[in-house]
Motif scaffolding. Structure first.
Motif, mmCIF file in Angstrom:
data_model
loop_
_atom_site.group_PDB
_atom_site.id
_atom_site.type_symbol
_atom_site.label_atom_id
_atom_site.label_comp_id
_atom_site.label_asym_id
_atom_site.label_seq_id
_atom_site.Cartn_x
_atom_site.Cartn_y
_atom_site.Cartn_z
ATOM 1 N N THR A 1 0.824 -1.092 -0.148
ATOM 2 C CA THR A 1 -0.483 -0.605 0.331
ATOM 3 C C THR A 1 0.755 1.730 0.326
ATOM 4 O O THR A 1 0.678 2.399 -0.611
ATOM 5 C CB THR A 1 -0.991 -0.044 1.098
ATOM 6 O OG1 THR A 1 -1.736 -1.433 1.258
ATOM 7 C CG2 THR A 1 -1.567 0.724 1.299
ATOM 8 N N SER A 2 2.314 0.850 0.725
ATOM 9 C CA SER A 2 2.807 2.520 0.645
ATOM 10 C C SER A 2 3.659 2.783 -1.086
ATOM 11 O O SER A 2 3.734 4.596 -0.320
ATOM 12 C CB SER A 2 3.704 2.465 1.904
ATOM 13 O OG SER A 2 4.716 1.559 1.087
ATOM 14 N N VAL A 3 3.857 1.688 -1.419
ATOM 15 C CA VAL A 3 4.537 2.537 -2.269
ATOM 16 C C VAL A 3 2.918 2.521 -3.432
ATOM 17 O O VAL A 3 3.469 3.488 -4.550
ATOM 18 C CB VAL A 3 5.008 0.957 -3.271
ATOM 19 C CG1 VAL A 3 5.285 1.231 -5.018
ATOM 20 C CG2 VAL A 3 6.336 0.323 -2.836
ATOM 21 N N ILE B 1 0.674 9.822 -4.788
ATOM 22 C CA ILE B 1 0.861 11.486 -5.132
ATOM 23 C C ILE B 1 1.643 11.376 -5.926
ATOM 24 O O ILE B 1 1.484 12.536 -6.989
ATOM 25 C CB ILE B 1 1.335 11.238 -3.605
ATOM 26 C CG1 ILE B 1 0.032 11.055 -2.426
ATOM 27 C CG2 ILE B 1 1.601 12.663 -3.645
ATOM 28 C CD1 ILE B 1 0.505 10.823 -0.864
ATOM 29 N N ARG B 2 2.508 10.854 -6.298
ATOM 30 C CA ARG B 2 3.641 11.547 -7.928
ATOM 31 C C ARG B 2 2.397 12.337 -8.919
ATOM 32 O O ARG B 2 2.965 12.720 -9.456
ATOM 33 C CB ARG B 2 4.699 10.648 -7.808
ATOM 34 C CG ARG B 2 5.281 10.544 -6.841
ATOM 35 C CD ARG B 2 6.848 9.514 -6.975
ATOM 36 N NE ARG B 2 7.230 9.285 -5.338
ATOM 37 C CZ ARG B 2 9.129 9.561 -5.573
ATOM 38 N NH1 ARG B 2 9.422 8.928 -6.223
ATOM 39 N NH2 ARG B 2 9.690 9.088 -4.441
ATOM 40 N N LEU B 3 2.246 10.731 -9.235
ATOM 41 C CA LEU B 3 1.287 11.041 -10.651
ATOM 42 C C LEU B 3 0.034 12.201 -10.328
ATOM 43 O O LEU B 3 0.502 12.839 -11.500
ATOM 44 C CB LEU B 3 0.558 9.636 -10.598
ATOM 45 C CG LEU B 3 -0.304 9.343 -12.383
ATOM 46 C CD1 LEU B 3 0.418 9.935 -13.821
ATOM 47 C CD2 LEU B 3 -1.481 8.171 -12.286
ATOM 48 N N PRO C 1 1.584 -0.280 6.241
ATOM 49 C CA PRO C 1 2.429 0.255 4.724
ATOM 50 C C PRO C 1 2.247 -0.672 3.764
ATOM 51 O O PRO C 1 2.633 -1.227 2.707
ATOM 52 C CB PRO C 1 3.704 0.221 5.969
ATOM 53 C CG PRO C 1 3.440 -0.731 7.411
ATOM 54 C CD PRO C 1 2.499 -0.424 7.539
ATOM 55 N N VAL C 2 2.265 -2.444 4.540
ATOM 56 C CA VAL C 2 1.979 -3.990 3.566
ATOM 57 C C VAL C 2 0.425 -3.328 2.644
ATOM 58 O O VAL C 2 0.145 -3.800 1.585
ATOM 59 C CB VAL C 2 2.068 -4.761 3.964
ATOM 60 C CG1 VAL C 2 2.735 -5.852 2.959
ATOM 61 C CG2 VAL C 2 3.933 -4.060 4.642
ATOM 62 N N ASP D 1 -5.239 0.423 10.638
ATOM 63 C CA ASP D 1 -4.743 0.428 9.112
ATOM 64 C C ASP D 1 -4.846 1.276 7.795
ATOM 65 O O ASP D 1 -4.074 1.263 6.810
ATOM 66 C CB ASP D 1 -4.536 -0.857 8.352
ATOM 67 C CG ASP D 1 -4.675 -2.246 9.557
ATOM 68 O OD1 ASP D 1 -3.284 -1.784 10.954
ATOM 69 O OD2 ASP D 1 -4.947 -3.503 9.747
ATOM 70 N N LEU D 2 -6.092 2.327 8.169
ATOM 71 C CA LEU D 2 -6.873 2.967 6.601
ATOM 72 C C LEU D 2 -5.403 3.816 6.714
ATOM 73 O O LEU D 2 -5.178 4.888 7.370
ATOM 74 C CB LEU D 2 -8.162 3.408 7.649
ATOM 75 C CG LEU D 2 -8.819 3.884 6.107
ATOM 76 C CD1 LEU D 2 -9.189 3.845 5.066
ATOM 77 C CD2 LEU D 2 -9.814 4.932 6.880
ATOM 78 N N TRP D 3 -5.191 3.957 5.099
ATOM 79 C CA TRP D 3 -5.099 5.437 4.608
ATOM 80 C C TRP D 3 -5.227 6.164 3.999
ATOM 81 O O TRP D 3 -6.497 5.953 3.557
ATOM 82 C CB TRP D 3 -3.725 4.560 3.289
ATOM 83 C CG TRP D 3 -2.106 4.410 3.903
ATOM 84 C CD1 TRP D 3 -2.886 2.500 4.376
ATOM 85 C CD2 TRP D 3 -1.301 4.375 3.528
ATOM 86 N NE1 TRP D 3 -1.204 2.666 3.939
ATOM 87 C CE2 TRP D 3 -0.512 2.997 4.252
ATOM 88 C CE3 TRP D 3 -0.861 5.676 3.458
ATOM 89 C CZ2 TRP D 3 1.052 3.553 4.301
ATOM 90 C CZ3 TRP D 3 0.920 5.254 3.499
ATOM 91 C CH2 TRP D 3 1.306 4.661 3.907
#
Length: 115
Positions: free
Chosen positions: A9-11, A17-19, A35-36, A93-95
């Protein structure tokens, strides 16, 4: 039956965000999760207005897709904050990403949808 590998998930968050930023939009991380394998919510705005929250759902016949939470009516920042607090209390665990795009077409493109 085979298990498909997927990116952490972190990747995925970093790439999203970069896109968005590469297209001239604004994206920021509001909350870090696992993160996973944490789930992801996107608070999407178009020119700072008309907030909608999107969540990614798995698909039986293809990649996951982003769906707006249709039952949610967001009229103020306080309502958004309250909803996110409730969700993160149930799912630590939510982003959460905030995304502000120039128009609906760019938002649709980032979410992989037809405008």
């Amino acid at each position: 039956m085979s298990i498909e590998p997927c990116l952490a998930t972190s990747v995925q968050i970093s790439a999203f965000i970069r896109l968005a930023e590469a297209q001239g939009d604004f994206a920021t991380l509001l909350r870090k999760g696992d993160p996973v394998s944490g789930a992801i919510l996107i608070v999407a705005l178009v020119r700072g207005a008309n907030a909608k929250i999107y969540e990614r759902y798995p698909s039986l016949d293809g990649p996951p897709s982003w769906q707006a939470l249709a039952t949610l009516t967001l009229e103020s920042e306080a309502q958004i904050r309250e909803y996110l607090e409730k969700r993160t209390a149930r799912d630590p665990d939510l982003w959460v990403i905030e995304l502000d795009t120039a128009d609906d077409e760019r938002l649709a493109g980032l979410l992989g949808k037809q405008a």
